[in-house]
Scaffold this active site. Structure first.
Site, PDB file in Angstrom:
ATOM      1  CG  ASP A  11      35.435  57.342  52.385  1.00 58.97           C
ATOM      2  OD1 ASP A  11      36.170  57.224  53.049  1.00 58.97           O
ATOM      3  OD2 ASP A  11      35.489  58.537  51.611  1.00 58.97           O
ATOM      4  CG  ASP A 106      35.321  61.731  53.169  1.00 55.84           C
ATOM      5  OD1 ASP A 106      35.916  61.069  53.859  1.00 55.84           O
ATOM      6  OD2 ASP A 106      35.755  61.287  51.922  1.00 55.84           O
ATOM      7  CD  GLU A 107      36.304  57.840  56.937  1.00 57.16           C
ATOM      8  OE1 GLU A 107      36.156  56.618  57.145  1.00 57.16           O
ATOM      9  OE2 GLU A 107      37.483  58.417  56.908  1.00 57.16           O
TER      10      GLU A 107
HETATM   11  P1  TTP Z   1      39.601  60.521  52.138  1.00 51.77           P
HETATM   12  O1  TTP Z   1      38.237  60.106  52.315  1.00 51.77           O
HETATM   13  O2  TTP Z   1      40.747  59.905  52.890  1.00 51.77           O
HETATM   14  O3  TTP Z   1      39.944  60.896  50.739  1.00 51.77           O
HETATM   15  P2  TTP Z   1      39.183  61.530  49.415  1.00 51.77           P
HETATM   16  O4  TTP Z   1      37.763  61.471  49.716  1.00 51.77           O
HETATM   17  O5  TTP Z   1      39.850  62.650  49.002  1.00 51.77           O
HETATM   18  O6  TTP Z   1      39.431  60.170  48.298  1.00 51.77           O
HETATM   19  P3  TTP Z   1      38.937  58.788  48.393  1.00 51.77           P
HETATM   20  O7  TTP Z   1      37.960  58.539  49.633  1.00 51.77           O
HETATM   21  O8  TTP Z   1      38.335  58.582  47.143  1.00 51.77           O
HETATM   22  O9  TTP Z   1      40.066  57.819  48.608  1.00 51.77           O
HETATM   23  O10 TTP Z   1      39.612  61.945  52.735  1.00 51.77           O
HETATM   24  C1  TTP Z   1      38.492  62.702  52.951  1.00 51.77           C
HETATM   25  C2  TTP Z   1      38.688  64.252  52.907  1.00 51.77           C
HETATM   26  O11 TTP Z   1      39.495  64.632  53.767  1.00 51.77           O
HETATM   27  C3  TTP Z   1      39.396  64.645  51.543  1.00 51.77           C
HETATM   28  O12 TTP Z   1      38.804  64.875  50.291  1.00 51.77           O
HETATM   29  C4  TTP Z   1      40.358  65.830  52.150  1.00 51.77           C
HETATM   30  C5  TTP Z   1      40.438  65.587  53.465  1.00 51.77           C
HETATM   31  N1  TTP Z   1      41.862  65.148  53.824  1.00 51.77           N
HETATM   32  C6  TTP Z   1      42.851  65.809  53.957  1.00 51.77           C
HETATM   33  O13 TTP Z   1      42.445  67.124  54.342  1.00 51.77           O
HETATM   34  N2  TTP Z   1      43.893  65.544  54.372  1.00 51.77           N
HETATM   35  C7  TTP Z   1      44.267  64.159  54.160  1.00 51.77           C
HETATM   36  O14 TTP Z   1      45.558  63.734  54.411  1.00 51.77           O
HETATM   37  C8  TTP Z   1      43.379  63.244  54.072  1.00 51.77           C
HETATM   38  C9  TTP Z   1      43.660  61.740  53.828  1.00 51.77           C
HETATM   39  C10 TTP Z   1      42.120  63.802  53.835  1.00 51.77           C
HETATM   40 MG    MG Z   2      36.683  59.957  50.695  1.00 51.76          MG
END
Ligand code: TTP
Ligand code: MG
Length: 395
Positions: A11, A106-107
Site C-alpha cells: 500500500d 494504491d494497494e
Molecule cells: P489510503 O491508502 O487509504 O490512504 P493514503 O495512501 O492516502 O494514506 P496511507 O495509506 O499512508 O494511510 O488511500 C489511497 C488513496 O485513495 C488516497 O491517497 C486517496 C484515495 N482515497 C480517497 O479518495 N478517499 C478516501 O476516503 C480514502 C481513504 C482514500
Molecule cells: Mg495508501
C-alpha cells in the site's frame, strides 16, 4: 504437509499527497491535503502525516480540514495522474508475482507462497519490491506479510510509514491479539460499538469469545469475525471477477435530437466498449442500447447476434440499427445514450495468448482495466475496501 500460505499486502503511503510531492518537493514534510473541488462540498482524499497530526482525515469535509489545519497546503489533485502511478505499481508488483489482486487504487495483495527460493526470503522479496518502487516511481510503499489477507493488511498498516512488517508463519493470532478490534479491516463504528457492549475490546478477546455468542449477535458473520480476529481467512488472492457485460453511457449537456450528433456519439461509445472487450479477449453475442428521454423515461433495446463479435464496427452497426428503430417510435429529445455488450465468450483466436507470459499479460491487462473501470474518483472512497468491509457493515 503443504507449506503455509504467505500473503503480502502492499500500500502506497499517503498516495495522492506523495504523487503531488513528486512535482513539488517543497511540500515534503509540510501538512498537505489532497481532495475535493474548491467548492465547499468537497472531502479530503489524502492527508499527509503532518496534516493528520492536526486531526485531518480522509473523508472529512475540506471545510472542516481547513479549520483544523489552516496553514496546510490544499490541492485539488489530478485523478488521471494517480491512476497512472497506480497502474505502474500494479505492473511492478505483477513482475514479482503473477498472483496479484489489486484492491484499491494504491494497494494490492500478492500470494508469494514459495517465492522465498527466488529471493532468499519473503522478507527480502518485499524489500526488493520496496526498493524497486522507490527507484522506478519515487514513492514509498509499505508492505505487510502474513499467513492470510487479513493479517497482511493489518501488518502493512502497522508498517507505515515507509516500512515492512512480516508476521512469522503461524503467529498471526499472536500478532493481532493485543490490538483494538477497530484494527480489523471491516470493523466500523457500528460493529465496534456492539463488540464493546459485549466487553470485547481487543482482537485477542474477540478470538477467545465463543462462536455461539458471536453468532447470536452477528449472525453468520460471527464465525468470520472470530476467524479474522485470529488472522484466519481462506480468501484467495485472485483477480477481480471478469466482467460479464461491458457498457458505456453518456448524459448530454443538453437534450438533443440531432441525428448526426447521436450517430457520432454512438460510434465513439462503440469504440470504447470494443476496446475493452478486446482487452478482455472476449467476444459478445448481445448488444444493448439504452436511451433516456427528456422526461427521464428510458428505453432499452436488445439484439442477439448470430455470431459473437468483437469489432467496433459490428457493435456500432447493431447499436445503430437499434437506435434508428427506437427513435422512429419515440419522438422526444434524448437525454442519455448508452451502448453495452453481454453474453461474453472467450474467443478461439485468443487461445494463443494462453502460454506463459502471454497469459500473465492478459491477466494483468484485465486487472488494469478493472481498476480503470472500477475506481472512478468517487468510487474510491465508497468502494475502497477489502472484501470483508461490506460484510460486517451491512449485516
Ligand atoms: P489510503 O491508502 O487509504 O490512504 P493514503 O495512501 O492516502 O494514506 P496511507 O495509506 O499512508 O494511510 O488511500 C489511497 C488513496 O485513495 C488516497 O491517497 C486517496 C484515495 N482515497 C480517497 O479518495 N478517499 C478516501 O476516503 C480514502 C481513504 C482514500
Ligand atoms: Mg495508501
Amino acid at each position: 504437509m503443504t507449506a503455509p500460505r504467505r500473503i503480502m499486502h502492499a500500500d502506497f503511503d499517503t498516495f495522492f499527497v506523495s504523487v503531488e510531492r513528486l512535482d513539488k518537493p517543497e511540500l515534503c514534510s509540510k501538512p498537505v491535503i489532497v481532495g475535493g473541488r474548491s467548492d465547499q462540498r468537497g472531502v479530503v482524499s489524502s492527508a499527509s502525516y503532518e496534516a493528520r497530526k492536526f486531526g485531518v482525515r480522509a473523508g472529512m469535509p475540506i471545510s472542516r480540514a481547513k479549520r483544523l489545519c489552516p496553514k496546510g497546503t490544499f490541492i485539488e489533485g489530478s485523478f488521471k495522474k494517480y491512476l497512472d502511478y497506480s497502474m505502474k505499481l500494479m505492473f511492478i508488483l505483477g513482475e514479482f508475482s503473477p498472483f496479484i489482486e489489486p484492491v484499491g487504487i494504491d494497494e494490492a495483495f500478492l500470494d508469494v507462497t514459495g517465492f522465498e527460493s527466488l529471493h532468499g526470503s519473503i522478507h527480502n522479496m518485499a524489500q526488493e519490491i520496496r526498493v524497486c518502487v522507490k527507484k522506478e516511481l519515487g514513492l514509498d510503499v509499505s508492505i505487510g506479510i502474513g499467513g492470510s489477507k487479513v493479517t497482511a493488511k493489518v501488518a502493512s498498516k502497522n508498517a507505515k510509514p515507509n516500512g515492512l512488517l512480516e508476521v512469522p508463519a503461524g503467529e498471526d493470532a499472536l500478532f493481532l491479539a493485543p490490538m483494538p478490534v477497530s484494527k480489523l479491516p471491516g470493523i466500523g463504528d457500528k460493529t465496534e460499538k456492539r463488540l464493546f457492549s459485549l466487553g470485547i475490546k481487543t482482537l485477542g478477546q474477540l478470538a477467545a469469545t465463543p462462536e455461539q455468542t458471536l453468532k447470536a449477535y452477528f449472525g453468520v458473520y460471527g464465525r468470520l469475525l472470530k476467524e479474522h480476529a485470529q488472522g484466519i481467512s481462506t480468501s484467495k488472492v485472485e483477480l477481480p471477477p471478469e466482467a460479464k457485460s461491458i457498457s458505456k453511457e453518456t448524459t448530454f449537456m443538453e437534450d438533443t435530437r440531432d441525428i448526426k450528433f447521436l450517430r457520432s456519439m454512438l460510434s465513439y461509445m462503440s469504440e470504447k466498449v470494443g476496446k475493452r472487450l478486446r482487452e478482455y479477449g472476449k467476444y459478445a453475442k448481445c448488444i444493448t442500447l439504452k436511451v433516456k428521454y427528456q422526461d427521464f423515461t428510458s428505453a432499452t433495446r436488445r439484439k442477439t447476434l448470430p455470431h459473437a463479435i468483437d469489432s467496433d464496427e459490428d457493435i456500432f452497426s447493431a447499436g445503430w440499427e437499434l437506435l434508428e428503430r427506437e427513435l422512429h417510435m419515440q419522438k422526444m429529445l434524448v437525454r442519455l445514450l448508452g451502448i453495452g455488450v453481454s453474453y461474453l465468450s472467450e474467443g478461439g483466436t485468443q487461445m494463443g495468448l494462453l502460454d506463459g507470459s502471454g497469459l500473465r499479460k492478459k491477466r494483468l491487462s484485465a486487472a488494469m482495466d478493472k481498476i480503470r473501470h472500477k475506481y472512478g474518483f468517487r468510487a474510491i472512497y465508497t468502494g475502497k475496501t477489502i472484501e470483508m468491509k461490506e460484510i460486517y457493515e451491512e449485516e
